[in-house]
Design a protein around this motif. Sequence first.
Motif, PDB file in Angstrom:
ATOM      1  N   ALA A  52       0.815  -1.226   0.000  1.00  0.00           N
ATOM      2  CA  ALA A  52       0.000   0.000   0.000  1.00  0.00           C
ATOM      3  C   ALA A  52       0.849   1.275   0.000  1.00  0.00           C
ATOM      4  O   ALA A  52       0.739   2.111   0.899  1.00  0.00           O
ATOM      5  CB  ALA A  52      -0.945  -0.005   1.204  1.00  0.00           C
ATOM      6  N   PRO A  53       1.717   1.457  -0.988  1.00  0.00           N
ATOM      7  CA  PRO A  53       2.565   2.662  -1.011  1.00  0.00           C
ATOM      8  C   PRO A  53       1.743   3.921  -1.238  1.00  0.00           C
ATOM      9  O   PRO A  53       0.649   3.874  -1.827  1.00  0.00           O
ATOM     10  CB  PRO A  53       3.499   2.391  -2.192  1.00  0.00           C
ATOM     11  CG  PRO A  53       2.707   1.503  -3.095  1.00  0.00           C
ATOM     12  CD  PRO A  53       1.903   0.614  -2.185  1.00  0.00           C
ATOM     13  N   ASP A  54       2.265   5.041  -0.776  1.00  0.00           N
ATOM     14  CA  ASP A  54       1.616   6.319  -1.062  1.00  0.00           C
ATOM     15  C   ASP A  54       1.756   6.684  -2.534  1.00  0.00           C
ATOM     16  O   ASP A  54       0.906   7.389  -3.088  1.00  0.00           O
ATOM     17  CB  ASP A  54       2.259   7.439  -0.222  1.00  0.00           C
ATOM     18  CG  ASP A  54       2.125   7.203   1.268  1.00  0.00           C
ATOM     19  OD1 ASP A  54       1.056   6.729   1.701  1.00  0.00           O
ATOM     20  OD2 ASP A  54       3.101   7.482   1.997  1.00  0.00           O
ATOM     21  N   GLU A  55       2.834   6.199  -3.142  1.00  0.00           N
ATOM     22  CA  GLU A  55       3.141   6.623  -4.507  1.00  0.00           C
ATOM     23  C   GLU A  55       3.949   5.542  -5.217  1.00  0.00           C
ATOM     24  O   GLU A  55       4.795   4.893  -4.612  1.00  0.00           O
ATOM     25  CB  GLU A  55       3.950   7.919  -4.444  1.00  0.00           C
ATOM     26  CG  GLU A  55       4.033   8.707  -5.719  1.00  0.00           C
ATOM     27  CD  GLU A  55       4.674  10.071  -5.484  1.00  0.00           C
ATOM     28  OE1 GLU A  55       4.100  11.076  -5.934  1.00  0.00           O
ATOM     29  OE2 GLU A  55       5.744  10.132  -4.854  1.00  0.00           O
ATOM     30  N   LEU A  56       3.666   5.368  -6.499  1.00  0.00           N
ATOM     31  CA  LEU A  56       4.482   4.524  -7.372  1.00  0.00           C
ATOM     32  C   LEU A  56       5.466   5.435  -8.090  1.00  0.00           C
ATOM     33  O   LEU A  56       5.058   6.355  -8.812  1.00  0.00           O
ATOM     34  CB  LEU A  56       3.611   3.783  -8.393  1.00  0.00           C
ATOM     35  CG  LEU A  56       2.527   2.856  -7.831  1.00  0.00           C
ATOM     36  CD1 LEU A  56       1.692   2.261  -8.966  1.00  0.00           C
ATOM     37  CD2 LEU A  56       3.134   1.748  -6.982  1.00  0.00           C
ATOM     38  N   VAL A  57       6.751   5.202  -7.888  1.00  0.00           N
ATOM     39  CA  VAL A  57       7.788   6.053  -8.467  1.00  0.00           C
ATOM     40  C   VAL A  57       8.408   5.350  -9.673  1.00  0.00           C
ATOM     41  O   VAL A  57       8.819   4.179  -9.576  1.00  0.00           O
ATOM     42  CB  VAL A  57       8.863   6.389  -7.413  1.00  0.00           C
ATOM     43  CG1 VAL A  57      10.045   7.100  -8.066  1.00  0.00           C
ATOM     44  CG2 VAL A  57       8.257   7.255  -6.318  1.00  0.00           C
ATOM     45  N   LEU A  58       8.484   6.059 -10.791  1.00  0.00           N
ATOM     46  CA  LEU A  58       8.984   5.503 -12.048  1.00  0.00           C
ATOM     47  C   LEU A  58      10.311   6.162 -12.398  1.00  0.00           C
ATOM     48  O   LEU A  58      10.340   7.281 -12.919  1.00  0.00           O
ATOM     49  CB  LEU A  58       7.969   5.732 -13.172  1.00  0.00           C
ATOM     50  CG  LEU A  58       6.521   5.320 -12.861  1.00  0.00           C
ATOM     51  CD1 LEU A  58       5.636   5.577 -14.069  1.00  0.00           C
ATOM     52  CD2 LEU A  58       6.446   3.859 -12.435  1.00  0.00           C
ATOM     53  N   PRO A  59      11.427   5.492 -12.110  1.00  0.00           N
ATOM     54  CA  PRO A  59      12.740   6.044 -12.452  1.00  0.00           C
ATOM     55  C   PRO A  59      13.108   5.705 -13.888  1.00  0.00           C
ATOM     56  O   PRO A  59      12.401   4.960 -14.572  1.00  0.00           O
ATOM     57  CB  PRO A  59      13.664   5.325 -11.471  1.00  0.00           C
ATOM     58  CG  PRO A  59      13.026   3.965 -11.337  1.00  0.00           C
ATOM     59  CD  PRO A  59      11.541   4.204 -11.419  1.00  0.00           C
ATOM     60  N   GLY A  60      14.231   6.268 -14.335  1.00  0.00           N
ATOM     61  CA  GLY A  60      14.754   5.881 -15.639  1.00  0.00           C
ATOM     62  C   GLY A  60      14.190   6.700 -16.775  1.00  0.00           C
ATOM     63  O   GLY A  60      13.357   7.590 -16.596  1.00  0.00           O
ATOM     64  N   PRO A  61      14.645   6.391 -18.001  1.00  0.00           N
ATOM     65  CA  PRO A  61      14.266   7.183 -19.171  1.00  0.00           C
ATOM     66  C   PRO A  61      12.777   7.114 -19.466  1.00  0.00           C
ATOM     67  O   PRO A  61      12.107   6.115 -19.208  1.00  0.00           O
ATOM     68  CB  PRO A  61      15.064   6.524 -20.309  1.00  0.00           C
ATOM     69  CG  PRO A  61      16.145   5.757 -19.643  1.00  0.00           C
ATOM     70  CD  PRO A  61      15.582   5.320 -18.322  1.00  0.00           C
ATOM     71  N   GLY A  62      12.261   8.190 -20.018  1.00  0.00           N
ATOM     72  CA  GLY A  62      10.908   8.201 -20.553  1.00  0.00           C
ATOM     73  C   GLY A  62       9.823   8.067 -19.496  1.00  0.00           C
ATOM     74  O   GLY A  62      10.043   8.224 -18.306  1.00  0.00           O
TER      75      GLY A  62
END
Length: 330
Positions: free
Chosen positions: A279-289
């Motif tokens: 149950a994260p507060d946020e999904l973080v998307l690292p990396g290109p694009g």
Amino acid sequence: MKRIAILCPGRGSYTEKTLRTLPAGHPWVVRADELRAEYGLPTLSELDRAERFSQVLHLRPANVSLLIWLVTMLDSHAAMEQDECVAIAGNSMGWYTALAVGGALSFDDGFRLVQEMALLQERHAGGGQILYPLVGDDWRRDAARVEAVKAALASSNGHALPSIELGGFAVLAGTEDGIRHLLGALPQVKLGSNTYPFRLMQHGAYHTPLVQPVSDAALETLARLEFRAPRVTLVDGRGVRFTPWATDVAELVRYTLTTQVTDPYDFTKSVRVVLREHAPDELVLPGPGNTLGGICGQILCAEGWRGMQSKADFEREQAGARSLVRSLRR
């Protein structure tokens, strides 16, 4: 401080907009360049500083995989310094990155895993992958599209196979005959401004038994990698968790070098497990694009997360004070 989950991208995320983003002199960039030199390959700094983007050069598997890996490593490290990371997952090649981000592999061994797998995939090249949507423009499941995929696979005489469950998309793989069959058998559809099906450039028949030779070679070539229990829980392409307190390291190795290579990869399930178990507060998307942004939105809608059911619901949530998905390089 937020509770975040990091989702590492696969190979399709690198574009010309990613050029000239590596921080010169950063210890990880310097070390990656040293490791590339050991392989007799252009350094990542040279590729990053190129005057222009070249599909032949930059999207070559042995180059693009490491560029994506390093950018994702840098972004993930920054995000983990800022917030509490409760889980890490990845799409396809992103699983290899997740291993290093989560501490199951050292920087050097994480690099070697990605570099060796890319070279092996080039050596045993053949077949390909296509992308096809299973949802409409509102991100609701389209039964006709789902049935079209099932029918196309069933009529391929075993030459086409499921590859990745990717939110509102199916990634399908096959031999060259299988790819030709899929491109002809699947009805052309539009999602947004894009027309499908389309073939993914320089992608092989990943996550199918067709790449068994890659797995066989990897077991020998990568036998010296030192896997260990991760510092942060990892969720693989089956939805199985490897935690800091309960990881069978031998199973982690076996999955990474065998099952992950030759069996379908379910990114949808991995994100579902991250959501339900952590149950994260946020999904973080690292990396290109930002290739996983919409895909994560589709998964959240399918889950009914915060009551969302459609693209409009997701966009409304994103515009609010508690955004669910944060792409670090959008």
